[in-house]
Scaffold this motif. Structure first.
Motif, mmCIF file in Angstrom:
data_model
loop_
_atom_site.group_PDB
_atom_site.id
_atom_site.type_symbol
_atom_site.label_atom_id
_atom_site.label_comp_id
_atom_site.label_asym_id
_atom_site.label_seq_id
_atom_site.Cartn_x
_atom_site.Cartn_y
_atom_site.Cartn_z
ATOM 1 N N LYS A 1 -45.883 -26.808 25.250
ATOM 2 C CA LYS A 1 -45.240 -26.785 23.929
ATOM 3 C C LYS A 1 -45.469 -25.444 23.242
ATOM 4 C CE LYS A 1 -42.934 -29.304 21.028
ATOM 5 N NZ LYS A 1 -41.522 -29.502 21.301
ATOM 6 N N GLU A 2 -46.676 -24.934 23.331
ATOM 7 C CA GLU A 2 -46.996 -23.648 22.693
ATOM 8 C C GLU A 2 -46.184 -22.515 23.328
ATOM 9 O OE1 GLU A 2 -50.897 -20.861 21.712
ATOM 10 O OE2 GLU A 2 -51.176 -22.792 22.712
ATOM 11 N N ILE A 3 -46.091 -22.521 24.649
ATOM 12 C CA ILE A 3 -45.319 -21.484 25.365
ATOM 13 C C ILE A 3 -43.846 -21.565 24.965
ATOM 14 C CG2 ILE A 3 -44.514 -20.723 27.641
ATOM 15 C CD1 ILE A 3 -47.270 -21.643 28.731
ATOM 16 N N GLN A 4 -43.303 -22.776 24.947
ATOM 17 C CA GLN A 4 -41.892 -22.953 24.579
ATOM 18 C C GLN A 4 -41.623 -22.486 23.155
ATOM 19 O OE1 GLN A 4 -41.045 -27.073 25.410
ATOM 20 N NE2 GLN A 4 -40.617 -26.664 27.577
ATOM 21 N N ASN A 5 -42.537 -22.813 22.238
ATOM 22 C CA ASN A 5 -42.351 -22.391 20.845
ATOM 23 C C ASN A 5 -42.374 -20.864 20.702
ATOM 24 O OD1 ASN A 5 -42.076 -24.993 19.902
ATOM 25 N ND2 ASN A 5 -44.263 -25.220 19.425
ATOM 26 N N VAL A 6 -43.290 -20.199 21.407
ATOM 27 C CA VAL A 6 -43.376 -18.736 21.327
ATOM 28 C C VAL A 6 -42.099 -18.099 21.871
ATOM 29 C CG1 VAL A 6 -44.581 -16.698 22.216
ATOM 30 C CG2 VAL A 6 -45.899 -18.649 21.376
ATOM 31 N N ILE A 7 -41.614 -18.611 23.002
ATOM 32 C CA ILE A 7 -40.404 -18.044 23.610
ATOM 33 C C ILE A 7 -39.190 -18.309 22.731
ATOM 34 C CG2 ILE A 7 -38.828 -18.201 25.589
ATOM 35 C CD1 ILE A 7 -41.310 -18.672 27.351
ATOM 36 N N LYS A 8 -39.073 -19.511 22.203
ATOM 37 C CA LYS A 8 -37.927 -19.830 21.338
ATOM 38 C C LYS A 8 -37.950 -19.003 20.054
ATOM 39 C CE LYS A 8 -37.089 -24.424 23.160
ATOM 40 N NZ LYS A 8 -37.112 -25.864 22.918
ATOM 41 N N ASP A 9 -39.148 -18.753 19.526
ATOM 42 C CA ASP A 9 -39.241 -17.892 18.345
ATOM 43 C C ASP A 9 -38.859 -16.449 18.684
ATOM 44 O OD1 ASP A 9 -40.013 -19.964 16.720
ATOM 45 O OD2 ASP A 9 -42.168 -19.501 16.807
ATOM 46 N N LEU A 10 -39.283 -15.988 19.860
ATOM 47 C CA LEU A 10 -38.975 -14.627 20.277
ATOM 48 C C LEU A 10 -37.469 -14.446 20.483
ATOM 49 C CD1 LEU A 10 -39.890 -11.803 21.286
ATOM 50 C CD2 LEU A 10 -40.036 -12.808 23.572
ATOM 51 N N LEU A 11 -36.838 -15.384 21.155
ATOM 52 C CA LEU A 11 -35.414 -15.267 21.474
ATOM 53 C C LEU A 11 -34.510 -15.828 20.382
ATOM 54 C CD1 LEU A 11 -35.497 -16.255 25.249
ATOM 55 C CD2 LEU A 11 -35.560 -13.980 24.239
ATOM 56 N N GLU A 12 -35.123 -16.509 19.419
ATOM 57 C CA GLU A 12 -34.396 -17.108 18.295
ATOM 58 C C GLU A 12 -33.255 -18.007 18.757
ATOM 59 O OE1 GLU A 12 -33.217 -13.788 15.894
ATOM 60 O OE2 GLU A 12 -35.269 -13.419 15.231
ATOM 61 N N THR A 13 -33.580 -18.885 19.727
ATOM 62 C CA THR A 13 -32.581 -19.828 20.223
ATOM 63 C C THR A 13 -33.265 -21.082 20.748
ATOM 64 O OG1 THR A 13 -30.715 -20.141 21.718
ATOM 65 C CG2 THR A 13 -32.533 -18.833 22.550
ATOM 66 N N GLU A 14 -32.531 -22.158 20.761
ATOM 67 C CA GLU A 14 -33.007 -23.428 21.296
ATOM 68 C C GLU A 14 -32.238 -23.812 22.557
ATOM 69 O OE1 GLU A 14 -35.395 -25.557 19.920
ATOM 70 O OE2 GLU A 14 -35.871 -24.028 18.420
ATOM 71 N N ASP A 15 -31.242 -23.012 22.942
ATOM 72 C CA ASP A 15 -30.314 -23.391 24.004
ATOM 73 C C ASP A 15 -30.777 -23.068 25.407
ATOM 74 O OD1 ASP A 15 -28.657 -24.170 21.936
ATOM 75 O OD2 ASP A 15 -27.486 -22.319 21.938
ATOM 76 N N ILE A 16 -31.830 -22.311 25.559
ATOM 77 C CA ILE A 16 -32.259 -21.871 26.884
ATOM 78 C C ILE A 16 -33.271 -22.850 27.467
ATOM 79 C CG2 ILE A 16 -33.384 -20.018 28.176
ATOM 80 C CD1 ILE A 16 -32.344 -18.088 25.997
ATOM 81 N N GLU A 17 -33.061 -23.199 28.724
ATOM 82 C CA GLU A 17 -33.990 -24.089 29.408
ATOM 83 C C GLU A 17 -35.251 -23.305 29.775
ATOM 84 O OE1 GLU A 17 -34.403 -26.575 33.597
ATOM 85 O OE2 GLU A 17 -32.450 -25.765 33.012
ATOM 86 N N ILE A 18 -36.397 -23.836 29.387
ATOM 87 C CA ILE A 18 -37.678 -23.180 29.673
ATOM 88 C C ILE A 18 -38.511 -24.122 30.532
ATOM 89 C CG2 ILE A 18 -39.781 -22.216 28.676
ATOM 90 C CD1 ILE A 18 -38.137 -21.694 26.115
ATOM 91 N N GLU A 19 -38.902 -23.648 31.693
ATOM 92 C CA GLU A 19 -39.689 -24.443 32.628
ATOM 93 C C GLU A 19 -41.080 -23.826 32.734
ATOM 94 O OE1 GLU A 19 -39.837 -25.227 37.411
ATOM 95 O OE2 GLU A 19 -37.871 -25.064 36.476
ATOM 96 N N ILE A 20 -42.106 -24.678 32.641
ATOM 97 C CA ILE A 20 -43.487 -24.214 32.736
ATOM 98 C C ILE A 20 -44.071 -24.725 34.054
ATOM 99 C CG2 ILE A 20 -45.743 -24.098 31.616
ATOM 100 C CD1 ILE A 20 -43.362 -23.058 29.893
ATOM 101 N N LYS A 21 -44.522 -23.797 34.899
ATOM 102 C CA LYS A 21 -45.139 -24.180 36.169
ATOM 103 C C LYS A 21 -46.650 -24.062 36.034
ATOM 104 C CE LYS A 21 -41.508 -23.032 39.413
ATOM 105 N NZ LYS A 21 -41.174 -22.286 40.632
ATOM 106 N N LYS A 22 -47.321 -25.133 36.394
ATOM 107 C CA LYS A 22 -48.789 -25.136 36.383
ATOM 108 C C LYS A 22 -49.287 -24.684 37.749
ATOM 109 C CE LYS A 22 -49.223 -27.085 32.310
ATOM 110 N NZ LYS A 22 -49.898 -26.495 31.202
ATOM 111 N N ASN A 23 -50.436 -24.013 37.756
ATOM 112 C CA ASN A 23 -50.968 -23.508 39.016
ATOM 113 C C ASN A 23 -51.789 -24.527 39.710
ATOM 114 O OD1 ASN A 23 -49.711 -21.075 38.735
ATOM 115 N ND2 ASN A 23 -51.342 -20.278 37.430
#
Length: 155
Positions: free
Chosen positions: A133-155
């Motif tokens: 959630k934190e990663i998605q929020n930072v990226i969405k704030d940076l790009l100023e959009t909600e339309d991009i799919e963001i996938e988080i891969k855990k190691n």
């Protein structure tokens, strides 16, 4: 013989008209240019009767371009622009996430270019063990959009 008389009369008339035109010009910077053009007109009028259909210039110096080469070059440029944009955005996202205290292993962006050469981001894949959630929020704030799919891969 009659043709030669007509040509000589034409030269005389053209010469007189060009001389009067030159005489009427004011003395300024354009006079040299106009005199040059008048000289060209006179030379063309002298030479043109010796050609059957008058004087015609063929300006087909360059062959017609190979459109397939142009299209392939355009595609290469578009692909290079997309790659450059992706690399720049990946670097920016990585730096922004690190500035927000998020440990990032890698950022991968899937992007395409549409028919108008607009670059669309389809998906962003981030490899990190931090909060999704934190990663998605930072990226969405940076790009100023909600339309991009963001996938988080855990190691």
């Amino acid at each position: 013989m009659e043709l030669i008389k007509e040509i000589i009369k034409a030269f005389c008339v053209i010469g007189i008209i060009l001389s009067i035109t030159e005489y009427l010009l004011p003395n300024n910077d354009y006079k040299k240019c106009v005199k040059f053009i008048i000289g060209l007109i006179f030379i063309i009028s002298v030479v043109s009767p010796f050609f059957e259909d008058g004087l015609s210039l063929n300006l087909n110096i360059v062959d017609s371009p190979d459109l397939s080469k142009i299209e392939s070059l355009e595609q290469e440029v578009t692909d290079a622009l997309v790659e450059d944009y992706k690399e720049s955005l990946e670097s920016s996202i990585t730096q922004t996430l690190k500035e927000n205290g998020i440990d990032v292993l890698s950022v991968d962006i899937k992007a395409i270019s549409d028919e108008y050469n607009n670059i669309e981001i389809e998906k962003i894949v981030v490899s990190s063990d931090d909060s999704e959630k934190e990663i998605q929020n930072v990226i969405k704030d940076l790009l100023e959009t909600e339309d991009i799919e963001i996938e988080i891969k855990k190691n």
